[in-house]
Design an enzyme around this catalytic site. Sequence first.
Site, PDB file in Angstrom:
ATOM      1  N   GLN A   1      -7.102  26.679 -26.810  1.00  0.00           N
ATOM      2  CA  GLN A   1      -5.907  26.237 -26.073  1.00  0.00           C
ATOM      3  C   GLN A   1      -5.505  27.275 -25.007  1.00  0.00           C
ATOM      4  OE1 GLN A   1      -6.250  26.133 -29.408  1.00  0.00           O
ATOM      5  NE2 GLN A   1      -4.894  24.641 -30.388  1.00  0.00           N
TER       6      GLN A   1
ATOM      7  N   ASP B   1       5.228  26.861 -35.056  1.00  0.00           N
ATOM      8  CA  ASP B   1       5.139  25.461 -35.509  1.00  0.00           C
ATOM      9  C   ASP B   1       6.130  25.153 -36.613  1.00  0.00           C
ATOM     10  OD1 ASP B   1       2.319  26.184 -34.355  1.00  0.00           O
ATOM     11  OD2 ASP B   1       2.530  23.987 -34.279  1.00  0.00           O
TER      12      ASP B   1
HETATM   13  C1  LIG Z   1       5.135  25.116 -28.190  1.00  0.00           C
HETATM   14  S1  LIG Z   1       3.682  24.735 -29.051  1.00  0.00           S
HETATM   15  C2  LIG Z   1       3.863  25.514 -30.551  1.00  0.00           C
HETATM   16  C3  LIG Z   1       2.546  25.766 -31.259  1.00  0.00           C
HETATM   17  O1  LIG Z   1       1.694  24.578 -31.413  1.00  0.00           O
HETATM   18  C4  LIG Z   1       0.325  24.971 -31.229  1.00  0.00           C
HETATM   19  O2  LIG Z   1      -0.558  24.461 -32.208  1.00  0.00           O
HETATM   20  P1  LIG Z   1      -1.593  23.242 -31.848  1.00  0.00           P
HETATM   21  O3  LIG Z   1      -2.193  23.536 -30.508  1.00  0.00           O
HETATM   22  O4  LIG Z   1      -2.599  23.259 -32.990  1.00  0.00           O
HETATM   23  O5  LIG Z   1      -0.735  21.998 -31.873  1.00  0.00           O
HETATM   24  C5  LIG Z   1       0.365  26.473 -31.339  1.00  0.00           C
HETATM   25  O6  LIG Z   1       0.488  26.881 -32.696  1.00  0.00           O
HETATM   26  C6  LIG Z   1       1.642  26.762 -30.572  1.00  0.00           C
HETATM   27  O7  LIG Z   1       2.085  28.078 -30.693  1.00  0.00           O
END
Ligand SMILES: CSC[C@H]1O[C@H](OP(=O)(O)O)[C@H](O)[C@@H]1O
Length: 351
Positions: free
Chosen positions: A197, A238
């Site tokens: 990401q 999260d």
């Molecule tokens: C503002 S996004 C918060 C959080 O979500 C992401 O996880 P994922 O890409 O697996 O949905 C990541 O943990 C971010 O920090």
Amino acid sequence: MKIIPIQWKEGRMVWIDTRFIPWEEIWRETTDYKRVAKAIKDMEIRGAPAIGVAAAFGMALAAYHSTAKDVDTLLKELEEAKSVLAKTRPTAVNLFWALDRMWEKALELSQKGDVEAVKEGLVEEALSIQREDIETNMKMGKIGAQLIEDGDVILTHCNTGALATAGYGTALGVIRAAWEEGKKIQVIATETRPVAQGARLTVWELVKEGIPARLISDTMVGYLMSKKKIDKVFLGADRILLSGHFANKIGTYQIAILAHYHKVPFYTVAPTSTIDPKRTLDELIIEERNPDEVKCCPYPKEKIYITVPEVEVYNPAFDVTPPELVTGIVTEKGIAYPPYWISLRKILGMG
Ligand SMILES: CSC[C@H]1O[C@H](OP(=O)(O)O)[C@H](O)[C@@H]1O
């Protein structure tokens, strides 16, 4: 970054499939809440706040396209939609917060027995959740930007920008706000394996906006901190517990340990909808995802193995950082500092 990654268009939900960024910008749409659930589970849409917004629109789709003639039948359909959407991803509390809010609104609206009123009210509620998230992010950005000084080199992990929210971003929103205030910052983004990401989404957002960005692999954080190349860490969350423990993208915990050892201030940034006032540490579920995410390049069009395909894998998508490693928790209602079991209750107005 003005992108609004999830949109409501006359009874359709439209979203950008983040799996294809930075290679392609692919927009998708649906009228079916089950398709929304698949988009969340497969991480077409990801990021705690974005998952909540998508789930809210999923409930709005279920209402909007229902052929129920009475509110009891409509409520049964909405209960099923809530159950399907709740099964997508277990860690981000925003998903459940949004579903609970939509369900409470459905119960309130159904009191009058008017099916159309329930339908219209739920679409409005989902649009409010989306609008409030953007407003919250911009407020949080300004609050957090006070912690950033001119010339700071900021490390961030995963993606917490417009692509992870309804728009603007949480930790990346703080970085965005500092940049917009004219602070000459530089951002170091970790690649964030296995799904990348950081390399794919955070770098894409920063480069598009002209914010100075440097990409590193997840293994470089310790070295750069030892060379005093990183001034502060801002990343997302999260699920934040009242104890101050928080779940975030895998790799957060080791960054926190390195920051603690090297005395680098370490902040998490999240809206209060990410705080879970009910659960304790042992009730926190860490999502385990498909092993191929670890075994393959994060390129969605073909499986390119970087290892022996039959190898065993661990693939926890999140880890938990304890409060003693956290300098502060930035929310739209202010910054919480230790002891978090007091400051987070105050932030939530729990006294
Ligand atoms: C503002 S996004 C918060 C959080 O979500 C992401 O996880 P994922 O890409 O697996 O949905 C990541 O943990 C971010 O920090």
